[in-house]
Design an enzyme around this catalytic site. Structure first.
Site, PDB file in Angstrom:
ATOM      1  CG  HIS A 211      -5.251   1.946  -3.301  1.00 27.01           C
ATOM      2  ND1 HIS A 211      -5.496   3.057  -4.081  1.00 27.01           N
ATOM      3  CD2 HIS A 211      -3.905   1.746  -3.353  1.00 27.01           C
ATOM      4  CE1 HIS A 211      -4.348   3.490  -4.592  1.00 27.01           C
ATOM      5  NE2 HIS A 211      -3.366   2.720  -4.158  1.00 27.01           N
ATOM      6  CE  LYS A 215       1.478   3.410   0.387  1.00 24.40           C
ATOM      7  NZ  LYS A 215       1.892   3.890  -0.955  1.00 24.40           N
ATOM      8  CG  HIS A 240      -0.663   0.146   3.613  1.00 22.73           C
ATOM      9  ND1 HIS A 240       0.279  -0.816   3.323  1.00 22.73           N
ATOM     10  CD2 HIS A 240      -1.369   0.308   2.462  1.00 22.73           C
ATOM     11  CE1 HIS A 240       0.148  -1.197   2.058  1.00 22.73           C
ATOM     12  NE2 HIS A 240      -0.858  -0.530   1.503  1.00 22.73           N
ATOM     13  CG  HIS A 266      -4.525  -2.422  -1.937  1.00 23.77           C
ATOM     14  ND1 HIS A 266      -4.888  -2.118  -0.644  1.00 23.77           N
ATOM     15  CD2 HIS A 266      -3.326  -1.818  -2.133  1.00 23.77           C
ATOM     16  CE1 HIS A 266      -3.962  -1.348  -0.095  1.00 23.77           C
ATOM     17  NE2 HIS A 266      -2.989  -1.159  -0.978  1.00 23.77           N
ATOM     18  CG  HIS A 267      -0.742  -4.560  -0.774  1.00 20.56           C
ATOM     19  ND1 HIS A 267       0.040  -4.282  -1.878  1.00 20.56           N
ATOM     20  CD2 HIS A 267      -0.999  -3.357  -0.192  1.00 20.56           C
ATOM     21  CE1 HIS A 267       0.271  -2.974  -1.943  1.00 20.56           C
ATOM     22  NE2 HIS A 267      -0.367  -2.386  -0.929  1.00 20.56           N
ATOM     23  CG  ASP A 295      -1.557   0.101  -5.971  1.00 21.31           C
ATOM     24  OD1 ASP A 295      -1.267   1.301  -6.187  1.00 21.31           O
ATOM     25  OD2 ASP A 295      -1.200  -0.518  -4.943  1.00 21.31           O
TER      26      ASP A 295
END
Ligand code: C2E
Ligand code: SIN
Ligand code: SIN
Ligand code: FE
Ligand code: FE
Length: 351
Positions: A211, A215, A240, A266-267, A295
């Site tokens: 995920h 980064k 990212h 995922h954000h 997460d």
């Protein structure tokens, strides 16, 4: 079929009368057939069959103990996809008799008393057909096992690459790689609890470690900054998600597709206030919603360069407060119900 191959073919001759066995043996050997197995007690056929699978069976019908029909049904019960042709040796020619033998699986007949030419012709034709069949069958199964081997190898290679990529991304801002283990097992648990099948659960277990792969592109000065971000730093940090999705593009395997979905979403937040796209509710793939919850819980309870670890209680409070805001409320419900198991996962992969 090549004469040579024919001559090495294994032929069972089954007859309770020794004189018949001897006669057939002599006729076939005279033509160069070398692998004849003569059986005068039909009760031994099955054992012999397991020892040396024949390519052709010549079978008498009227025999003591087990007659030819019974031998035929024993052979059929083996369910051997390469069962060789069976030729019935018979002095009788009534229609019922022949039909019954055919119905029991016999392929052809040879009349008694034996005619040498008839015997040789039948044997040659049936062996020809069977040896060709066996060749095709062997090649098919070799091919099948090759394909399966390569598919498995590809899966394992991909899995390795995927897990190492995930670890590489996490090593920079974490003490150990254990965040991805805790996070991915929590993902698989939540997926299972909402009814995903085992294959899908396995997919998310292996896709979710990537995920934060994006980064990799974030400079140390930002990623490892101990304090709060300036707005331009925050913009770079948020990239990212899209950078990760781009890194995972171009492979259409289920694993990579799910990994890309998760990296990208995922954000995102349930109420539409997340990034990079501001998706809301069902527009966020389920895999991304599951990953977001797993997460954040683990990030909160872990040390980061910019923060201390929160207690489990404080993290759980934040998650409950954010049901319907940051997180899918139905997932939060499942999360609460499964909390003991989630804490177990946490302890199993503790720092
Ligand atoms: P991360 O450290 O893996 O955190 C993942 C997510 O967990 C965060 O996504 C956020 O939703 C949640 N989270 C983690 N720590 C806290 C916290 O102390 N309070 C709250 N309310 N939520 C927390 P987010 O915010 O989108 O951040 C994504 C990534 O950006 C983080 O991943 C981290 O690598 C970085 N980051 C975020 N804020 C800072 C910061 O202030 N300083 C630095 N150096 N990095 C930050
Ligand atoms: C499932 O088939 O179990 C769910 C798969 C998905 O939502 O990607
Ligand atoms: C996914 O889980 O990868 C997408 C399936 C969905 O839209 O729920
Ligand atoms: Fe992230
Ligand atoms: Fe993470």
């Amino acid at each position: 079929m090549r004469i040579e191959q024919q001559q090495h073919a294994r032929i069972f001759v089954i007859d309770d009368e020794a004189s018949n066995l001897k006669l057939i043996d002599r006729m076939l050997r005279g033509q160069g057939y070398q692998n004849l197995i003569l059986i005068d007690d039909s009760r031994e056929v099955l054992v012999q069959y397991q020892v040396a699978r024949p390519d052709l069976i010549l079978l008498d019908i009227n025999m003591p103990h087990l007659d030819g029909y019974e031998v035929l049904s024993q052979l059929r019960a083996l369910d051997d996809p390469l069962l060789p042709p069976v030729v019935v040796l018979t002095a009788q020619h009534t229609k019922d008799y022949l039909l019954r033998a055919l119905a029991s699986g016999a392929r052809d007949f040879i009349s008694k008393p034996f005619d040498r030419n008839e015997l040789l012709m039948r044997v040659r034709n049936l062996l020809d057909a069977h040896l060709a069949h066996r060749l095709v069958y062997d090649q098919k199964s070799i091919l099948q096992s090759l394909v399966q081997e390569q598919t498995e190898e590809l899966y394992h290679t991909r899995l390795q690459v995927v897990q190492r990529l995930g670890m590489a991304a996490e090593y920079r801002d974490e003490e150990t790689g254990n965040h991805i283990l805790r996070m991915s097992h929590t993902c698989a648990l939540l997926a299972k609890q909402i009814g995903w099948d085992p294959v899908q659960c396995d997919l998310i277990l292996n896709a979710s470690p990537m995920h934060d792969i994006g980064k990799i592109a974030i400079p140390d000065a930002i990623l490892l900054k101990p304090g709060r971000f300036e707005p331009d730093e925050w913009a770079i940090m948020k990239s990212h998600a899209t950078v990760g999705a781009r890194l995972l593009e171009g492979d259409d395997s289920d694993l990579m597709c799910m990994a890309r979905d998760i990296a990208l979403t995922h954000h995102e937040k349930w109420d539409g206030s997340g990034y990079p796209s501001g998706l809301a509710g069902d527009a966020i793939p389920m895999s991304g919603r599951i990953a977001a919850l797993s997460d954040v819980f683990d990030a909160l309870t872990s040390v980061r360069p910019y923060k201390k670890a929160w207690s489990v209680e404080a993290a759980v409070d934040l998650i409950e407060e954010n049901a319907g805001k940051h997180f899918d409320p139905a997932l939060v419900e499942v999360f609460m119900r499964e909390l003991p198991t989630i804490i177990e996962i946490r302890n199993r992969y503790a720092e």
